[in-house]
Design an enzyme around this catalytic site. Sequence first.
Site, PDB file in Angstrom:
ATOM      1  N   ASP A 361       0.845  -1.191   0.000  1.00 48.51           N
ATOM      2  CA  ASP A 361       0.000   0.000   0.000  1.00 48.51           C
ATOM      3  C   ASP A 361       0.888   1.252   0.000  1.00 48.51           C
ATOM      4  OD1 ASP A 361      -2.973   0.974   0.611  1.00 48.51           O
ATOM      5  OD2 ASP A 361      -1.594   2.207   1.782  1.00 48.51           O
ATOM      6  N   ILE A 362       0.626   2.179  -0.943  1.00 52.83           N
ATOM      7  CA  ILE A 362       1.401   3.424  -1.006  1.00 52.83           C
ATOM      8  C   ILE A 362       1.001   4.318   0.171  1.00 52.83           C
ATOM      9  CG2 ILE A 362       1.904   5.472  -2.395  1.00 52.83           C
ATOM     10  CD1 ILE A 362       1.190   3.833  -4.878  1.00 52.83           C
ATOM     11  N   GLU A 404      -4.771   2.257  -4.217  1.00 51.40           N
ATOM     12  CA  GLU A 404      -3.310   2.390  -4.198  1.00 51.40           C
ATOM     13  C   GLU A 404      -2.649   1.142  -3.629  1.00 51.40           C
ATOM     14  OE1 GLU A 404      -4.777   4.567  -0.401  1.00 51.40           O
ATOM     15  OE2 GLU A 404      -5.459   4.195  -2.441  1.00 51.40           O
TER      16      GLU A 404
END
Length: 485
Positions: A361-362, A404
């Site tokens: 996950d960004i 994301e």
Amino acid sequence: MNKCILIVDDSPLVVEVVSKFLAGQGYRIFTASNGIEAIEKTFRELPDLILLDVMMPRMNGYQACRLLKADPETCNIPIIMLTVKDQASDKYWGIQTGADAYLSKDSVQSTLLKTMDELLVKKERVALPHSLIRESSSLNAIDVVSKVNDLLDKKLFEATVLYEMCTLVEKGIDDFPGIVEVVIGMLSKILEFKVAAIIVKEEHNVECFFKPNHPVSKEYLRKFREYINKYLTEYGIDLSSDELTTILDKEMIKDAVDVNEQQISYFVVPIKYADNLGGVIILAQSDVDKIPSKEEGFFRTVIKEGYVIIQNAWLYSRIRNLAITDSLTGIYNRGFFYAGLCKEFARTSRLNLPLTFLLLDIDFFKKINDTFGHLQGDDVLRKVAMILKKNIRVYDALGRYGGEEFSIILPEAKLRDGCGLADRIRREIEKFNFGTENKALKCTISIGVSSCPDAEIKTIEDLVRKADNALYKAKAEGRNRVCSL
């Protein structure tokens, strides 16, 4: 000068009636009673139009028509089939043999005259110095029969090649490189060429595939690409980007220049729909391998048949990719990725092999969108996917799991291996500049890792849940880290 009409019919009564009628209309008339005699007289007199019966002895009208239409010297002479055979299939075959019109003998005289007038107006005789059939000033029945046999051999060859090409569809269209290999391989059996270029186009999407038939140098390929770009520019198509070009069988491209590569001849077969270019196949040949002009028509037909097969495979692969890939990043979408994860989980469980799953996950991605805009955010997603793709093995699987979030399947990899890969990815993303030289943009990523065999993992849901919990832990501990439970 009055137009000259050849009337061909084995019925003396029909010949007499039609001759008197047309002579009364001002036409000059001469006659023949069978197909062979018709061909002899056609080459002797070169009439302006031929009225041709279908059912005749020695050679029927279909055969005579096909032979006359196959020769450059007579192919532009209009031929009207006059027959009592009025079935739809008879009309179809008459037109297929090259006849310009197909009329019943019961047609009214005005219909015949109107048809003749229309064809004579359209007729443009092309004076060619050499005939394929006539090799001297004289032509007799034996010459005609001999040439008929030659034509039959040629048509059999053409039919065999086209049949072989059509049966390639049965190979299946889900393997695009395989289809190109088979089609170009088929062409190489009947044509000599160095490299084939296949340019496939669909609306605004265009790609070029090079398939070498013989080893060639990089310089040869560069010249070929220059020619293609120049050709496509005339149609407003830009193919200069390397991303739009694929070279199949790269091992056939050599560094050294062969002295025999100096002269390149190009055989171009455009595929047009109305006036628009739908695609093209270009063969790069040496001058000695140039196709004789009299055979170009056949080879164009064969190549167009091959192009349709290749284009169908290309469109199928595009549609399939649209169904299984994420349009923004070009990696697998969640549905296809999860289906692959289920299969891999079942396989490794059955064989008691390790399987590791990464959920990424960004960090603070919403802040990137809010600060730099959604277009910049999309660019970050694409570049993260690129970094991930670069770091995994060919048999690993990468997918976009959510907004994301990304996920990676590592078949036959243990937890330690998965954590090592995850940390390498984390460090590379941390160092990467997602912005420009003037305006840097940095971001980080958090990764949760799960692996089996594991006493707590009994199902695929357990594997995903444990990675998700590990990701939650990485977020809770400050982000930009790799965690496993």
